[in-house]
Motif scaffolding. Structure first.
Motif, PDB file in Angstrom:
ATOM      1  N   SER A 125       0.847  -1.191   0.000  1.00  0.00           N
ATOM      2  CA  SER A 125       0.000   0.000   0.000  1.00  0.00           C
ATOM      3  C   SER A 125       0.879   1.236   0.000  1.00  0.00           C
ATOM      4  O   SER A 125       1.991   1.224   0.541  1.00  0.00           O
ATOM      5  CB  SER A 125      -0.898   0.024   1.230  1.00  0.00           C
ATOM      6  N   CYS A 126       0.367   2.290  -0.573  1.00  0.00           N
ATOM      7  CA  CYS A 126       1.066   3.572  -0.575  1.00  0.00           C
ATOM      8  C   CYS A 126       0.018   4.644  -0.273  1.00  0.00           C
ATOM      9  O   CYS A 126      -0.882   4.890  -1.097  1.00  0.00           O
ATOM     10  CB  CYS A 126       1.735   3.826  -1.910  1.00  0.00           C
ATOM     11  N   ALA A 127       0.132   5.239   0.895  1.00  0.00           N
ATOM     12  CA  ALA A 127      -0.799   6.285   1.315  1.00  0.00           C
ATOM     13  C   ALA A 127      -0.231   7.651   0.965  1.00  0.00           C
ATOM     14  O   ALA A 127       0.940   7.933   1.245  1.00  0.00           O
ATOM     15  CB  ALA A 127      -1.054   6.186   2.807  1.00  0.00           C
ATOM     16  N   ALA A 128      -1.062   8.481   0.373  1.00  0.00           N
ATOM     17  CA  ALA A 128      -0.630   9.811  -0.069  1.00  0.00           C
ATOM     18  C   ALA A 128      -1.315  10.905   0.730  1.00  0.00           C
ATOM     19  O   ALA A 128      -2.488  10.772   1.104  1.00  0.00           O
ATOM     20  CB  ALA A 128      -0.945   9.994  -1.545  1.00  0.00           C
ATOM     21  N   SER A 129      -0.587  11.953   0.982  1.00  0.00           N
ATOM     22  CA  SER A 129      -1.173  13.119   1.637  1.00  0.00           C
ATOM     23  C   SER A 129      -1.839  14.003   0.596  1.00  0.00           C
ATOM     24  O   SER A 129      -1.655  13.832  -0.599  1.00  0.00           O
ATOM     25  CB  SER A 129      -0.088  13.914   2.359  1.00  0.00           C
ATOM     26  N   GLY A 130      -2.608  14.953   1.045  1.00  0.00           N
ATOM     27  CA  GLY A 130      -3.197  15.906   0.122  1.00  0.00           C
ATOM     28  C   GLY A 130      -4.618  15.578  -0.276  1.00  0.00           C
ATOM     29  O   GLY A 130      -5.090  14.458  -0.082  1.00  0.00           O
ATOM     30  N   ASN A 165      -9.192   6.247  -4.687  1.00  0.00           N
ATOM     31  CA  ASN A 165      -9.023   7.690  -4.567  1.00  0.00           C
ATOM     32  C   ASN A 165      -9.729   8.259  -3.331  1.00  0.00           C
ATOM     33  O   ASN A 165      -9.346   9.305  -2.832  1.00  0.00           O
ATOM     34  CB  ASN A 165      -9.499   8.392  -5.833  1.00  0.00           C
ATOM     35  N   ALA A 166     -10.737   7.563  -2.846  1.00  0.00           N
ATOM     36  CA  ALA A 166     -11.405   8.021  -1.626  1.00  0.00           C
ATOM     37  C   ALA A 166     -10.507   7.843  -0.406  1.00  0.00           C
ATOM     38  O   ALA A 166     -10.677   8.550   0.593  1.00  0.00           O
ATOM     39  CB  ALA A 166     -12.707   7.261  -1.425  1.00  0.00           C
ATOM     40  N   LYS A 167      -9.576   6.905  -0.498  1.00  0.00           N
ATOM     41  CA  LYS A 167      -8.656   6.639   0.616  1.00  0.00           C
ATOM     42  C   LYS A 167      -7.254   7.174   0.353  1.00  0.00           C
ATOM     43  O   LYS A 167      -6.337   6.934   1.158  1.00  0.00           O
ATOM     44  CB  LYS A 167      -8.585   5.136   0.887  1.00  0.00           C
ATOM     45  N   ASN A 168      -7.065   7.853  -0.769  1.00  0.00           N
ATOM     46  CA  ASN A 168      -5.732   8.383  -1.116  1.00  0.00           C
ATOM     47  C   ASN A 168      -4.662   7.299  -1.078  1.00  0.00           C
ATOM     48  O   ASN A 168      -3.548   7.512  -0.590  1.00  0.00           O
ATOM     49  CB  ASN A 168      -5.326   9.521  -0.163  1.00  0.00           C
ATOM     50  N   THR A 169      -4.983   6.147  -1.610  1.00  0.00           N
ATOM     51  CA  THR A 169      -4.076   5.005  -1.514  1.00  0.00           C
ATOM     52  C   THR A 169      -3.975   4.280  -2.851  1.00  0.00           C
ATOM     53  O   THR A 169      -4.980   4.105  -3.546  1.00  0.00           O
ATOM     54  CB  THR A 169      -4.558   4.028  -0.432  1.00  0.00           C
ATOM     55  N   VAL A 170      -2.759   3.873  -3.167  1.00  0.00           N
ATOM     56  CA  VAL A 170      -2.517   3.009  -4.318  1.00  0.00           C
ATOM     57  C   VAL A 170      -1.964   1.689  -3.802  1.00  0.00           C
ATOM     58  O   VAL A 170      -1.265   1.653  -2.788  1.00  0.00           O
ATOM     59  CB  VAL A 170      -1.558   3.667  -5.327  1.00  0.00           C
TER      60      VAL A 170
END
Length: 121
Positions: free
Chosen positions: A21-26, A74-79
């Motif tokens: 998982s990769c969580a993004a800020s913003g 995109n709702a979780k800002n995660t890829v």
């Protein structure tokens, strides 16, 4: 500015699976194309997979096609990078990256710190 934090790496036997998982800020995550890369010991960084901002387009390096799947929420800002049928040669530090353009294999502006994946034979 985008900050990326990877997780989900670990030690797995050959043939096993892991999901990174990769969580993004913003608040504009969907505006960024995302990529996964890896660097094996003694080797250069290698493109693994990429996904467009909407998630409608994906690309993979030939060596992982049919085994790895990139997706995003995109709702979780995660890829995510779902990795199945892992092989010892998949052992590497895996990094996620982000860019406003769908650059696919190179030129990403933002990078995470990486997560170690080790596949034992």
């Amino acid at each position: 500015q985008v900050q990326l934090v990877e997780s989900g790496g670990g030690l797995v036997q050959a043939g096993g699976s892991l999901r990174l998982s990769c969580a993004a800020s913003g608040r504009t995550f969907s505006s960024y194309a995302m990529g996964w890369f890896r660097r094996a010991p003694g080797k250069e960084r290698e493109f693994v997979a990429a996904i467009s901002g909407s998630g409608g387009s994906t690309y993979y390096v030939d060596s992982v096609k049919g085994r790895f799947t990139i997706s995003r929420d995109n709702a979780k800002n995660t890829v995510y990078l779902q990795m199945n049928s892992l092989k010892p040669e998949d052992t590497a530090v895996y990094y996620c990256a982000a860019d406003r353009l769908f650059v696919i294999v190179d030129g990403y502006d933002y990078w995470g710190q990486g997560t170690q994946v080790t596949v034992s034979s």
